[in-house]
Design a protein around this motif. Structure first.
Motif, PDB file in Angstrom:
ATOM      1  N   SER A  67      -2.197 -14.196   8.073  1.00  0.00           N
ATOM      2  CA  SER A  67      -2.731 -12.920   8.520  1.00  0.00           C
ATOM      3  C   SER A  67      -1.783 -11.925   8.779  1.00  0.00           C
ATOM      4  CB  SER A  67      -3.663 -13.284   9.777  1.00  0.00           C
ATOM      5  OG  SER A  67      -4.291 -11.946  10.299  1.00  0.00           O
ATOM      6  N   LEU A  68      -2.051 -10.839   8.063  1.00  0.00           N
ATOM      7  CA  LEU A  68      -1.061  -9.509   8.097  1.00  0.00           C
ATOM      8  C   LEU A  68      -1.439  -8.636   9.034  1.00  0.00           C
ATOM      9  CD1 LEU A  68       0.230  -9.468   4.463  1.00  0.00           C
ATOM     10  CD2 LEU A  68       1.119 -10.558   6.436  1.00  0.00           C
ATOM     11  N   ARG A  69      -0.835  -8.079   9.994  1.00  0.00           N
ATOM     12  CA  ARG A  69      -0.961  -6.969  10.715  1.00  0.00           C
ATOM     13  C   ARG A  69      -0.202  -5.790  10.082  1.00  0.00           C
ATOM     14  NH1 ARG A  69      -0.896  -9.004  16.879  1.00  0.00           N
ATOM     15  NH2 ARG A  69      -2.663 -10.918  16.705  1.00  0.00           N
ATOM     16  N   ILE A  70      -0.851  -4.851   9.775  1.00  0.00           N
ATOM     17  CA  ILE A  70      -0.299  -3.788   9.050  1.00  0.00           C
ATOM     18  C   ILE A  70      -0.500  -2.149  10.009  1.00  0.00           C
ATOM     19  CG2 ILE A  70      -0.066  -2.456   7.045  1.00  0.00           C
ATOM     20  CD1 ILE A  70      -0.638  -4.896   5.611  1.00  0.00           C
ATOM     21  N   GLN A  71       0.630  -1.492  10.087  1.00  0.00           N
ATOM     22  CA  GLN A  71       0.715  -0.070  10.622  1.00  0.00           C
ATOM     23  C   GLN A  71       1.099   0.763   9.409  1.00  0.00           C
ATOM     24  OE1 GLN A  71       3.303  -0.406  14.256  1.00  0.00           O
ATOM     25  NE2 GLN A  71       1.910   0.891  15.031  1.00  0.00           N
ATOM     26  N   LEU A  72       0.154   1.811   9.219  1.00  0.00           N
ATOM     27  CA  LEU A  72       0.519   2.574   8.113  1.00  0.00           C
ATOM     28  C   LEU A  72       1.538   3.694   8.342  1.00  0.00           C
ATOM     29  CD1 LEU A  72      -2.736   2.477   6.075  1.00  0.00           C
ATOM     30  CD2 LEU A  72      -0.684   1.268   5.837  1.00  0.00           C
ATOM     31  N   ASP A  73       2.292   4.333   7.813  1.00  0.00           N
ATOM     32  CA  ASP A  73       2.929   5.641   7.877  1.00  0.00           C
ATOM     33  C   ASP A  73       1.737   6.531   7.480  1.00  0.00           C
ATOM     34  OD1 ASP A  73       4.426   8.071   7.802  1.00  0.00           O
ATOM     35  OD2 ASP A  73       5.357   7.549   5.777  1.00  0.00           O
ATOM     36  N   LYS A  74       1.258   7.150   8.654  1.00  0.00           N
ATOM     37  CA  LYS A  74       0.132   8.110   8.406  1.00  0.00           C
ATOM     38  C   LYS A  74       0.602   9.567   8.275  1.00  0.00           C
ATOM     39  CE  LYS A  74      -1.771   5.570  12.288  1.00  0.00           C
ATOM     40  NZ  LYS A  74      -0.854   4.590  12.183  1.00  0.00           N
ATOM     41  N   SER A  75       1.691   9.672   8.205  1.00  0.00           N
ATOM     42  CA  SER A  75       2.340  11.183   7.747  1.00  0.00           C
ATOM     43  C   SER A  75       1.958  11.389   6.321  1.00  0.00           C
ATOM     44  CB  SER A  75       3.662  11.160   8.209  1.00  0.00           C
ATOM     45  OG  SER A  75       4.622  10.367   7.123  1.00  0.00           O
ATOM     46  N   PRO A  77      -0.426  12.093   3.381  1.00  0.00           N
ATOM     47  CA  PRO A  77      -1.934  12.284   2.934  1.00  0.00           C
ATOM     48  C   PRO A  77      -2.362  10.928   2.040  1.00  0.00           C
ATOM     49  CG  PRO A  77      -0.581  14.003   2.260  1.00  0.00           C
ATOM     50  CD  PRO A  77       0.352  12.949   2.694  1.00  0.00           C
ATOM     51  N   ARG A  78      -3.618  10.819   2.704  1.00  0.00           N
ATOM     52  CA  ARG A  78      -4.513   9.711   1.982  1.00  0.00           C
ATOM     53  C   ARG A  78      -3.705   8.306   1.863  1.00  0.00           C
ATOM     54  NH1 ARG A  78      -9.311  11.371   1.563  1.00  0.00           N
ATOM     55  NH2 ARG A  78      -9.872   9.977  -0.246  1.00  0.00           N
ATOM     56  N   ALA A  79      -2.866   7.984   2.988  1.00  0.00           N
ATOM     57  CA  ALA A  79      -2.153   6.716   3.212  1.00  0.00           C
ATOM     58  C   ALA A  79      -3.075   5.531   3.088  1.00  0.00           C
ATOM     59  CB  ALA A  79      -1.256   6.836   4.303  1.00  0.00           C
ATOM     60  N   PHE A  80      -4.017   5.637   3.757  1.00  0.00           N
ATOM     61  CA  PHE A  80      -5.023   4.948   4.110  1.00  0.00           C
ATOM     62  C   PHE A  80      -5.731   4.200   2.937  1.00  0.00           C
ATOM     63  CE2 PHE A  80      -9.317   2.968   4.696  1.00  0.00           C
ATOM     64  CZ  PHE A  80      -9.067   1.873   5.367  1.00  0.00           C
ATOM     65  N   ASP A  81      -6.327   5.486   2.058  1.00  0.00           N
ATOM     66  CA  ASP A  81      -7.042   5.095   0.743  1.00  0.00           C
ATOM     67  C   ASP A  81      -6.249   4.495  -0.153  1.00  0.00           C
ATOM     68  OD1 ASP A  81      -9.181   6.098   1.853  1.00  0.00           O
ATOM     69  OD2 ASP A  81      -8.945   8.259   1.391  1.00  0.00           O
ATOM     70  N   ALA A  82      -4.912   4.869  -0.367  1.00  0.00           N
ATOM     71  CA  ALA A  82      -4.023   4.502  -1.333  1.00  0.00           C
ATOM     72  C   ALA A  82      -3.572   3.036  -0.889  1.00  0.00           C
ATOM     73  CB  ALA A  82      -2.748   4.971  -1.203  1.00  0.00           C
ATOM     74  N   LEU A 120       4.527 -13.860  -3.452  1.00  0.00           N
ATOM     75  CA  LEU A 120       3.368 -13.107  -3.081  1.00  0.00           C
ATOM     76  C   LEU A 120       3.815 -11.689  -2.107  1.00  0.00           C
ATOM     77  CD1 LEU A 120       0.385 -12.368  -3.729  1.00  0.00           C
ATOM     78  CD2 LEU A 120      -0.130 -14.388  -1.959  1.00  0.00           C
ATOM     79  N   TYR A 121       4.321 -12.083  -1.029  1.00  0.00           N
ATOM     80  CA  TYR A 121       4.851 -11.438  -0.116  1.00  0.00           C
ATOM     81  C   TYR A 121       5.848 -10.466  -0.552  1.00  0.00           C
ATOM     82  CZ  TYR A 121       6.447  -9.774   4.471  1.00  0.00           C
ATOM     83  OH  TYR A 121       6.702  -9.109   5.815  1.00  0.00           O
ATOM     84  N   ARG A 122       7.051 -10.876  -1.177  1.00  0.00           N
ATOM     85  CA  ARG A 122       8.117  -9.936  -1.701  1.00  0.00           C
ATOM     86  C   ARG A 122       7.744  -9.269  -2.795  1.00  0.00           C
ATOM     87  NH1 ARG A 122      11.298 -14.204  -2.904  1.00  0.00           N
ATOM     88  NH2 ARG A 122      10.344 -14.068  -5.180  1.00  0.00           N
ATOM     89  N   ASP A 123       6.973  -9.701  -3.717  1.00  0.00           N
ATOM     90  CA  ASP A 123       6.569  -9.025  -5.099  1.00  0.00           C
ATOM     91  C   ASP A 123       5.123  -8.282  -4.884  1.00  0.00           C
ATOM     92  OD1 ASP A 123       8.720 -10.286  -5.992  1.00  0.00           O
ATOM     93  OD2 ASP A 123       7.556 -11.916  -6.839  1.00  0.00           O
ATOM     94  N   ARG A 124       4.269  -8.442  -4.032  1.00  0.00           N
ATOM     95  CA  ARG A 124       3.005  -7.817  -4.098  1.00  0.00           C
ATOM     96  C   ARG A 124       2.658  -7.116  -2.701  1.00  0.00           C
ATOM     97  NH1 ARG A 124      -0.740  -9.267  -8.094  1.00  0.00           N
ATOM     98  NH2 ARG A 124      -1.601  -7.320  -7.458  1.00  0.00           N
ATOM     99  N   ILE A 125       2.901  -7.977  -1.553  1.00  0.00           N
ATOM    100  CA  ILE A 125       2.772  -7.196  -0.325  1.00  0.00           C
ATOM    101  C   ILE A 125       3.557  -6.029  -0.048  1.00  0.00           C
ATOM    102  CG2 ILE A 125       2.426  -7.734   2.265  1.00  0.00           C
ATOM    103  CD1 ILE A 125       0.010  -9.000   0.349  1.00  0.00           C
ATOM    104  N   LEU A 126       4.883  -6.531  -0.064  1.00  0.00           N
ATOM    105  CA  LEU A 126       5.954  -5.617   0.554  1.00  0.00           C
ATOM    106  C   LEU A 126       5.923  -4.368  -0.388  1.00  0.00           C
ATOM    107  CD1 LEU A 126       8.731  -7.492   1.563  1.00  0.00           C
ATOM    108  CD2 LEU A 126       7.096  -6.414   3.222  1.00  0.00           C
ATOM    109  N   THR A 127       5.410  -4.448  -1.435  1.00  0.00           N
ATOM    110  CA  THR A 127       5.282  -3.178  -2.438  1.00  0.00           C
ATOM    111  C   THR A 127       3.882  -2.338  -2.235  1.00  0.00           C
ATOM    112  OG1 THR A 127       4.437  -4.533  -4.317  1.00  0.00           O
ATOM    113  CG2 THR A 127       6.841  -4.354  -4.124  1.00  0.00           C
ATOM    114  N   LEU A 128       3.267  -2.465  -1.388  1.00  0.00           N
ATOM    115  CA  LEU A 128       1.874  -1.684  -1.086  1.00  0.00           C
ATOM    116  C   LEU A 128       2.505  -0.676  -0.489  1.00  0.00           C
ATOM    117  CD1 LEU A 128      -0.403  -4.605   0.680  1.00  0.00           C
ATOM    118  CD2 LEU A 128      -0.542  -3.453  -1.747  1.00  0.00           C
ATOM    119  N   PRO A 129       1.721   0.516  -0.903  1.00  0.00           N
ATOM    120  CA  PRO A 129       2.312   1.861  -0.452  1.00  0.00           C
ATOM    121  C   PRO A 129       2.158   2.121   1.177  1.00  0.00           C
ATOM    122  CG  PRO A 129       0.096   1.986  -1.596  1.00  0.00           C
ATOM    123  CD  PRO A 129       0.596   0.622  -1.509  1.00  0.00           C
TER     124      PRO A 129
END
Length: 151
Positions: A67-75, A77-82, A120-129
């Motif tokens: 289970s991954l808990r994620i905080q986004l950089d909300k500065s 625009p459209r960070a959540f959607d991306a 998966l973590y290195r190549d896919r998760i950590l590259t999420l915007p």
């Protein structure tokens, strides 16, 4: 508004979701046409959204669940959607939930083993915007899981 008959149907079906409507009707001592008609009304009202298959991921070779808990950089625009659009593209992400508070999203991720998880973590998760912070919680055991409602 749910009627008593609707509640009886939902309670029984939650307990045994493999029952065909005709068997459900017999178990409730109701005419099959009545049960079929009420199920259709429950679907039209959006109360009954569907019947789901429950897959045992471990039986298919997926031994790791995180289970991954994620905080986004909300500065941005459209960070959540991306972020959500990119996360949906990862087949091993089985669930995405949003929250109010310190954690913005939670992802459930499955992997075959620790090597698969690491890649998966290195190549896919950590590259999420737009990830500002990420916390991984390794699943150890399920103590309770119950999707039934006390109707």
């Amino acid at each position: 508004m749910l009627y008593d008959t609707d509640r009886r149907i939902l309670r029984r079906w939650q307990g045994d979701p493999d029952l065909a409507p005709s068997d459900l009707a017999a178990a409730l001592d109701l005419p099959a046409a009545t049960v079929t008609r009420r199920i259709e009304r429950l679907r039209e009202a959006g109360i009954l959204r569907g019947v789901h298959a429950v897959i045992d991921w471990a039986a298919l070779g997926y031994a790791v669940q995180v289970s991954l808990r994620i905080q986004l950089d909300k500065s941005a625009p459209r960070a959540f959607d991306a972020f959500a659009a990119a996360a949906r593209e990862i087949p091993e992400v089985t669930e995405i939930q949003t929250f109010l508070g310190r954690v913005d999203l939670r992802l459930d991720v499955i992997a075959r083993d620790m090597a698969h998880w690491q890649a998966l973590y290195r190549d896919r998760i950590l590259t999420l915007p737009h990830i500002a912070e990420i916390e991984a919680l390794m699943h150890v055991a399920t103590v309770k899981t119950d999707a039934t409602l006390p109707i």
